[in-house]
Design a protein around this motif. Structure first.
Motif, PDB file in Angstrom:
ATOM      1  N   PRO A  70       2.973   0.964  -0.002  1.00 44.16           N
ATOM      2  CA  PRO A  70       2.936   2.422  -0.120  1.00 44.16           C
ATOM      3  C   PRO A  70       4.272   3.097  -0.405  1.00 44.16           C
ATOM      4  CG  PRO A  70       2.631   1.757   2.163  1.00 44.16           C
ATOM      5  CD  PRO A  70       2.672   0.509   1.345  1.00 44.16           C
ATOM      6  N   GLU A  71       5.368   2.462  -0.071  1.00 44.25           N
ATOM      7  CA  GLU A  71       6.695   3.025  -0.327  1.00 44.25           C
ATOM      8  C   GLU A  71       7.671   1.869  -0.465  1.00 44.25           C
ATOM      9  OE1 GLU A  71       8.411   3.911   4.091  1.00 44.25           O
ATOM     10  OE2 GLU A  71       6.873   5.284   3.390  1.00 44.25           O
ATOM     11  N   ARG A  72       8.876   2.161  -0.926  1.00 45.30           N
ATOM     12  CA  ARG A  72       9.888   1.117  -1.073  1.00 45.30           C
ATOM     13  C   ARG A  72      10.167   0.511   0.309  1.00 45.30           C
ATOM     14  NH1 ARG A  72      15.677   1.598  -4.090  1.00 45.30           N
ATOM     15  NH2 ARG A  72      16.680  -0.020  -2.865  1.00 45.30           N
ATOM     16  N   MET A  73      10.026  -0.801   0.404  1.00 45.24           N
ATOM     17  CA  MET A  73      10.193  -1.483   1.680  1.00 45.24           C
ATOM     18  C   MET A  73      10.858  -2.843   1.461  1.00 45.24           C
ATOM     19  SD  MET A  73       6.553  -0.602   3.511  1.00 45.24           S
ATOM     20  CE  MET A  73       7.122  -0.336   5.188  1.00 45.24           C
ATOM     21  N   ARG A  74      11.101  -3.544   2.549  1.00 44.98           N
ATOM     22  CA  ARG A  74      11.623  -4.902   2.502  1.00 44.98           C
ATOM     23  C   ARG A  74      10.590  -5.811   3.151  1.00 44.98           C
ATOM     24  NH1 ARG A  74      16.291  -5.108   0.502  1.00 44.98           N
ATOM     25  NH2 ARG A  74      16.960  -7.122   1.292  1.00 44.98           N
ATOM     26  N   ARG A  75      10.197  -6.875   2.442  1.00 42.88           N
ATOM     27  CA  ARG A  75       9.211  -7.820   2.971  1.00 42.88           C
ATOM     28  C   ARG A  75       9.942  -8.948   3.687  1.00 42.88           C
ATOM     29  NH1 ARG A  75       4.212 -10.874  -0.156  1.00 42.88           N
ATOM     30  NH2 ARG A  75       3.358 -11.816   1.751  1.00 42.88           N
ATOM     31  N   ALA A 172       2.313   9.598  10.771  1.00 41.49           N
ATOM     32  CA  ALA A 172       2.879   8.879   9.623  1.00 41.49           C
ATOM     33  C   ALA A 172       2.283   7.478   9.534  1.00 41.49           C
ATOM     34  CB  ALA A 172       4.402   8.808   9.735  1.00 41.49           C
ATOM     35  N   GLY A 173       2.068   6.850  10.674  1.00 38.05           N
ATOM     36  CA  GLY A 173       1.463   5.519  10.692  1.00 38.05           C
ATOM     37  C   GLY A 173       0.044   5.526  10.170  1.00 38.05           C
ATOM     38  N   PHE A 174      -0.767   6.510  10.602  1.00 44.28           N
ATOM     39  CA  PHE A 174      -2.146   6.592  10.112  1.00 44.28           C
ATOM     40  C   PHE A 174      -2.184   6.884   8.613  1.00 44.28           C
ATOM     41  CE2 PHE A 174      -3.547   7.479  14.644  1.00 44.28           C
ATOM     42  CZ  PHE A 174      -4.230   6.282  14.776  1.00 44.28           C
ATOM     43  N   ARG A 175      -1.218   7.671   8.105  1.00 47.03           N
ATOM     44  CA  ARG A 175      -1.147   7.912   6.659  1.00 47.03           C
ATOM     45  C   ARG A 175      -0.851   6.611   5.915  1.00 47.03           C
ATOM     46  NH1 ARG A 175       1.330  12.627   8.229  1.00 47.03           N
ATOM     47  NH2 ARG A 175       3.427  11.819   7.887  1.00 47.03           N
ATOM     48  N   MET A 176       0.052   5.801   6.476  1.00 48.84           N
ATOM     49  CA  MET A 176       0.389   4.532   5.829  1.00 48.84           C
ATOM     50  C   MET A 176      -0.817   3.592   5.848  1.00 48.84           C
ATOM     51  SD  MET A 176       3.636   1.993   6.357  1.00 48.84           S
ATOM     52  CE  MET A 176       4.761   3.093   5.507  1.00 48.84           C
ATOM     53  N   ILE A 177      -1.551   3.563   6.950  1.00 46.83           N
ATOM     54  CA  ILE A 177      -2.763   2.738   7.023  1.00 46.83           C
ATOM     55  C   ILE A 177      -3.758   3.178   5.954  1.00 46.83           C
ATOM     56  CG2 ILE A 177      -4.812   2.259   8.427  1.00 46.83           C
ATOM     57  CD1 ILE A 177      -2.905   2.164  10.874  1.00 46.83           C
ATOM     58  N   ALA A 178      -3.971   4.493   5.814  1.00 46.27           N
ATOM     59  CA  ALA A 178      -4.899   5.007   4.807  1.00 46.27           C
ATOM     60  C   ALA A 178      -4.432   4.631   3.403  1.00 46.27           C
ATOM     61  CB  ALA A 178      -5.053   6.513   4.945  1.00 46.27           C
ATOM     62  N   ASP A 179      -3.119   4.731   3.150  1.00 51.06           N
ATOM     63  CA  ASP A 179      -2.584   4.361   1.831  1.00 51.06           C
ATOM     64  C   ASP A 179      -2.835   2.881   1.529  1.00 51.06           C
ATOM     65  OD1 ASP A 179      -1.669   6.943   1.456  1.00 51.06           O
ATOM     66  OD2 ASP A 179       0.425   6.470   1.965  1.00 51.06           O
ATOM     67  N   VAL A 180      -2.602   2.027   2.516  1.00 52.88           N
ATOM     68  CA  VAL A 180      -2.814   0.596   2.313  1.00 52.88           C
ATOM     69  C   VAL A 180      -4.293   0.319   2.054  1.00 52.88           C
ATOM     70  CG1 VAL A 180      -2.766  -1.667   3.452  1.00 52.88           C
ATOM     71  CG2 VAL A 180      -0.778  -0.169   3.590  1.00 52.88           C
ATOM     72  N   LEU A 181      -5.177   0.892   2.869  1.00 50.10           N
ATOM     73  CA  LEU A 181      -6.608   0.641   2.696  1.00 50.10           C
ATOM     74  C   LEU A 181      -7.137   1.205   1.374  1.00 50.10           C
ATOM     75  CD1 LEU A 181      -8.001   1.182   6.294  1.00 50.10           C
ATOM     76  CD2 LEU A 181      -7.753  -0.977   5.064  1.00 50.10           C
ATOM     77  N   ASN A 182      -6.672   2.392   0.986  1.00 53.62           N
ATOM     78  CA  ASN A 182      -7.132   2.978  -0.281  1.00 53.62           C
ATOM     79  C   ASN A 182      -6.715   2.131  -1.478  1.00 53.62           C
ATOM     80  OD1 ASN A 182      -8.678   5.306   0.333  1.00 53.62           O
ATOM     81  ND2 ASN A 182      -6.803   6.365   0.957  1.00 53.62           N
ATOM     82  N   SER A 183      -5.621   1.397  -1.361  1.00 56.40           N
ATOM     83  CA  SER A 183      -5.174   0.559  -2.490  1.00 56.40           C
ATOM     84  C   SER A 183      -5.668  -0.880  -2.361  1.00 56.40           C
ATOM     85  CB  SER A 183      -3.637   0.564  -2.550  1.00 56.40           C
ATOM     86  OG  SER A 183      -3.084  -0.178  -1.481  1.00 56.40           O
ATOM     87  N   SER A 184      -6.373  -1.207  -1.286  1.00 56.11           N
ATOM     88  CA  SER A 184      -6.806  -2.596  -1.033  1.00 56.11           C
ATOM     89  C   SER A 184      -8.113  -2.931  -1.714  1.00 56.11           C
ATOM     90  CB  SER A 184      -6.973  -2.818   0.471  1.00 56.11           C
ATOM     91  OG  SER A 184      -5.748  -2.703   1.132  1.00 56.11           O
ATOM     92  N   LYS A 185      -8.205  -4.180  -2.117  1.00 57.01           N
ATOM     93  CA  LYS A 185      -9.440  -4.731  -2.696  1.00 57.01           C
ATOM     94  C   LYS A 185      -9.611  -6.140  -2.167  1.00 57.01           C
ATOM     95  CE  LYS A 185     -10.347  -1.449  -5.734  1.00 57.01           C
ATOM     96  NZ  LYS A 185     -10.979  -0.320  -5.145  1.00 57.01           N
ATOM     97  N   ALA A 186     -10.849  -6.483  -1.826  1.00 56.86           N
ATOM     98  CA  ALA A 186     -11.185  -7.867  -1.491  1.00 56.86           C
ATOM     99  C   ALA A 186     -11.295  -8.616  -2.818  1.00 56.86           C
ATOM    100  CB  ALA A 186     -12.471  -7.933  -0.694  1.00 56.86           C
ATOM    101  N   VAL A 187     -10.622  -9.761  -2.932  1.00 57.76           N
ATOM    102  CA  VAL A 187     -10.592 -10.514  -4.187  1.00 57.76           C
ATOM    103  C   VAL A 187     -10.766 -12.001  -3.911  1.00 57.76           C
ATOM    104  CG1 VAL A 187      -9.107  -8.836  -5.360  1.00 57.76           C
ATOM    105  CG2 VAL A 187      -8.073 -10.749  -4.129  1.00 57.76           C
ATOM    106  N   GLN A 188     -10.962 -12.753  -4.975  1.00 61.23           N
ATOM    107  CA  GLN A 188     -10.997 -14.212  -4.900  1.00 61.23           C
ATOM    108  C   GLN A 188      -9.607 -14.722  -5.207  1.00 61.23           C
ATOM    109  OE1 GLN A 188     -13.512 -16.376  -4.094  1.00 61.23           O
ATOM    110  NE2 GLN A 188     -12.035 -18.018  -4.325  1.00 61.23           N
ATOM    111  N   ALA A 189      -9.040 -15.516  -4.288  1.00 59.27           N
ATOM    112  CA  ALA A 189      -7.679 -16.035  -4.508  1.00 59.27           C
ATOM    113  C   ALA A 189      -7.717 -17.289  -5.363  1.00 59.27           C
ATOM    114  CB  ALA A 189      -7.009 -16.351  -3.189  1.00 59.27           C
TER     115      ALA A 189
END
Length: 189
Positions: A70-75, A172-189
């Motif tokens: 959702p934003e610039r971060m470090r993994r 802010a945490g709930f907004r980040m959760i919503a952003d992650v879920l809205n961009s998420s898709k279940a896929v085949q790896a």
């Protein structure tokens, strides 16, 4: 006199071994930095699920989830392909996403998805709220002993995610959760 010489040698060896065991690990930890990778906002991350469906397959071919940062971060390196841990550039917010597959009864699975947090000593409880975002439906929770700590467990088909966020505020945490879920898709790896 001979007895004293023979008893001092093992004692010195034991003290030396103990000092190596106590001194070397902290020195190695200080010398080896935490592996972090800079990740731009909007970067896609794919996590491969663990669980029954990932091992045995099933009618739902999804066994992974992909989401956008959702934003610039470090993994941070975790060594586990089913978990992503990220922190904001200033270290103020921390995001963790994990995925499991083979969920057939979400109502039973949801509390179990919080067990790893509890096993790690984190106090966590559901707050009675639901989350609907994108293809995902789930429950929200709070980490009452953690600054701004919130979490959610949500599923789409037989894939489920656990998302935790710590930071400045719960909103802010709930907004980040919503952003992650809205961009998420279940896929085949």
């Amino acid at each position: 006199m001979v007895r004293l010489v023979y008893s001092v040698g093992p004692a010195i060896a034991a003290v030396g071994a103990l000092s190596v065991a106590l001194i070397v690990p902290p020195l190695l930890s200080a010398a080896v930095p935490t592996r972090e990778t800079e990740v731009a906002a909007g970067t896609s991350i794919t996590l491969t699920a663990t669980g029954i469906g990932a091992v045995h397959g099933g009618p739902d071919p999804a066994n992974a989830v992909t989401f956008q940062v959702p934003e610039r971060m470090r993994r941070l390196a975790t060594g586990d392909e089913s978990i992503a841990v990220l922190k904001s550039e200033n270290g103020e917010q921390r995001l963790s996403v994990s995925v499991v597959d083979g969920i057939t009864d979400f109502a039973t699975a949801a509390p179990r998805m919080l067990l790893p947090l509890q096993a790690a000593g984190v106090t966590v409880r559901f707050d009675g709220q639901e989350v609907y975002a994108g293809d995902w439906h789930g429950l929200t929770c709070v980490l009452p002993d953690t600054a701004g700590g919130v979490c959610a467990v949500a599923n789409s088909g037989d894939v489920a995610v656990t998302i935790t966020v710590t930071g400045p505020t719960r909103e802010a945490g709930f907004r980040m959760i919503a952003d992650v879920l809205n961009s998420s898709k279940a896929v085949q790896a």
